[in-house]
Write a protein that holds these residues in place. Structure first.
Motif, PDB file in Angstrom:
ATOM      1  N   GLU A 177      -4.724   0.858  -1.557  1.00  0.00           N
ATOM      2  CA  GLU A 177      -3.812  -0.655  -1.083  1.00  0.00           C
ATOM      3  C   GLU A 177      -3.917  -1.344  -2.053  1.00  0.00           C
ATOM      4  O   GLU A 177      -5.075  -1.250  -2.209  1.00  0.00           O
ATOM      5  CB  GLU A 177      -4.240  -1.110   0.130  1.00  0.00           C
ATOM      6  N   TRP A 178      -3.053  -2.506  -2.139  1.00  0.00           N
ATOM      7  CA  TRP A 178      -2.242  -3.134  -3.671  1.00  0.00           C
ATOM      8  C   TRP A 178      -2.971  -4.036  -3.224  1.00  0.00           C
ATOM      9  O   TRP A 178      -3.822  -5.338  -3.558  1.00  0.00           O
ATOM     10  CB  TRP A 178      -1.763  -2.386  -4.796  1.00  0.00           C
ATOM     11  N   LYS A 179      -1.867  -4.512  -1.985  1.00  0.00           N
ATOM     12  CA  LYS A 179      -1.992  -6.384  -1.488  1.00  0.00           C
ATOM     13  C   LYS A 179      -1.243  -7.362  -2.983  1.00  0.00           C
ATOM     14  O   LYS A 179      -2.078  -8.048  -3.758  1.00  0.00           O
ATOM     15  CB  LYS A 179      -2.764  -6.570  -1.892  1.00  0.00           C
ATOM     16  N   LYS A 190       0.656  -1.359  -0.185  1.00  0.00           N
ATOM     17  CA  LYS A 190      -0.080  -0.386  -0.045  1.00  0.00           C
ATOM     18  C   LYS A 190       1.087   1.159   0.460  1.00  0.00           C
ATOM     19  O   LYS A 190       2.130   1.215   0.007  1.00  0.00           O
ATOM     20  CB  LYS A 190      -1.127  -0.166   1.788  1.00  0.00           C
TER      21      LYS A 190
END
Length: 337
Positions: free
Chosen positions: A102-104, A64
């Motif tokens: 926030e990607w993760k 993130k």
């Protein structure tokens, strides 16, 4: 005068049992920095990955970002991350108007194809007009990237300050990343975007997932072949003497031949297969008549998708049922996983 030579005695050591230590398993990517020979030795149990050639990957986990500055023109920021290693680029999805995205997502770059000593992670704004412009970036030296091989603990991600084009970190925000070198045995491998898919363009690129050496979840498929009714042979004048053949993929199992010639044979035998999720194969059953010592004729056939069977994790009973077969007669069997 004649002469003769004595035949040499065979070396009996060639036929003795010998203790060998083949270098089967994992090898450090930089050739022995953690051990004299470069091979990884530990007390851990051998895994399925030890039976195949170890393939090393550079992993970049993008978790993130926070406190990203807004675009001075639009007043918003539509952020995404681009991971660049030489000629290979991987991109995350982008978010609309979000300063704390926030990607993760995980990216895996094949080590043997990497031709750069620098890993660059860019945080970009989708609305930025200039092609080379970005919100900020972080660089990693490939030689300083740690190696992590299971059962080592996963590498914890850290916050990194973003630098701008001039190398300044002021008001650029931060990004949380983890960067490490690992193998296809890494837990992150199945979910990672793979550098081999770098030719895929557009927003859909982040959906590419690596499929190599993924351990499937295996189940036992137990088929209890009980009995059949009204089975007829091709020769109507002779009662059939039959057996059941079952096939799942390349696995083929058979029941015993019914000891008597009868249209209502009984077996009550268990046939056990190994099936892998997501159960895309079929269970194919054929009832075959022993027409002569060298000839088996198929008198009935049944095809059942594996995903229709009940899965169970306990010892509760599974009820048997009758199935209609494709040609003639009826059969009963019990299937569970």
């Amino acid at each position: 005068m004649s002469s003769s030579k004595t035949a040499p005695k065979p070396n009996t050591d060639d036929y003795k049992l010998k203790d060998t230590k083949p270098e089967l398993g994992e090898k450090w990517p930089h050739g022995g920095q953690r051990g004299g020979t470069g091979w990884i030795y530990s007390e851990r149990a051998t895994s399925t990955y030890d039976l195949v050639e170890q393939m090393f990957y550079l992993y970049v986990r993008v978790v993130k970002a926070k406190e990203l500055p807004p675009n001075p023109v639009t007043g918003n920021v539509d952020p995404y991350v681009e991971v660049k290693v030489g000629n290979y680029k991987g991109k995350t999805r982008h978010f609309e108007k979000k300063t704390n995205p926030e990607w993760k997502q995980v990216f895996a770059f094949s080590k043997e194809k990497i031709q750069s000593s620098i890993v660059e992670v860019f945080v970009r704004d989708k609305e930025m007009v200039a092609r080379d412009d970005y919100i900020g970036k972080v660089e990693f030296d490939m030689h300083e990237v740690p190696t992590r091989v299971p059962p080592d603990s996963p590498l914890a991600p850290q916050w990194y300050r973003l630098e701008n084009l001039r190398g300044e970190t002021r008001t650029r925000g931060e990004v949380m990343l983890a960067v490490w070198m690992g193998t296809q045995a890494d837990e992150a491998f199945p979910e990672a975007w793979h550098s081999d898919s770098a030719s895929v363009k557009g927003e859909g690129v982040y959906n590419i997932r690596s499929k190599v050496y993924v351990n499937p979840k295996l189940w036992y498929l137990r088929v209890n072949v009980i009995e059949a009714q009204d089975v007829e042979s091709h020769d109507k004048t002779q009662p059939p003497q039959v057996f059941v053949k079952a096939q799942v993929g390349q696995q083929v199992l058979k029941t015993k031949l019914c000891p008597t010639k009868t249209p209502n044979p009984m077996w009550n035998e268990d046939l056990v297969f190994v099936a892998a999720e997501p159960f895309e194969e079929n269970l194919v059953l054929t009832v075959e008549n022993k027409a002569s010592p060298g000839k088996d004729e198929v008198v009935a056939k049944l095809t059942l998708p594996l995903n229709k069977f009940e899965t169970r994790m306990d010892h509760r009973p599974v009820h048997s049922r009758w199935y209609n077969v494709e040609r003639f007669g009826f059969g009963v069997l019990e299937g569970d996983k």
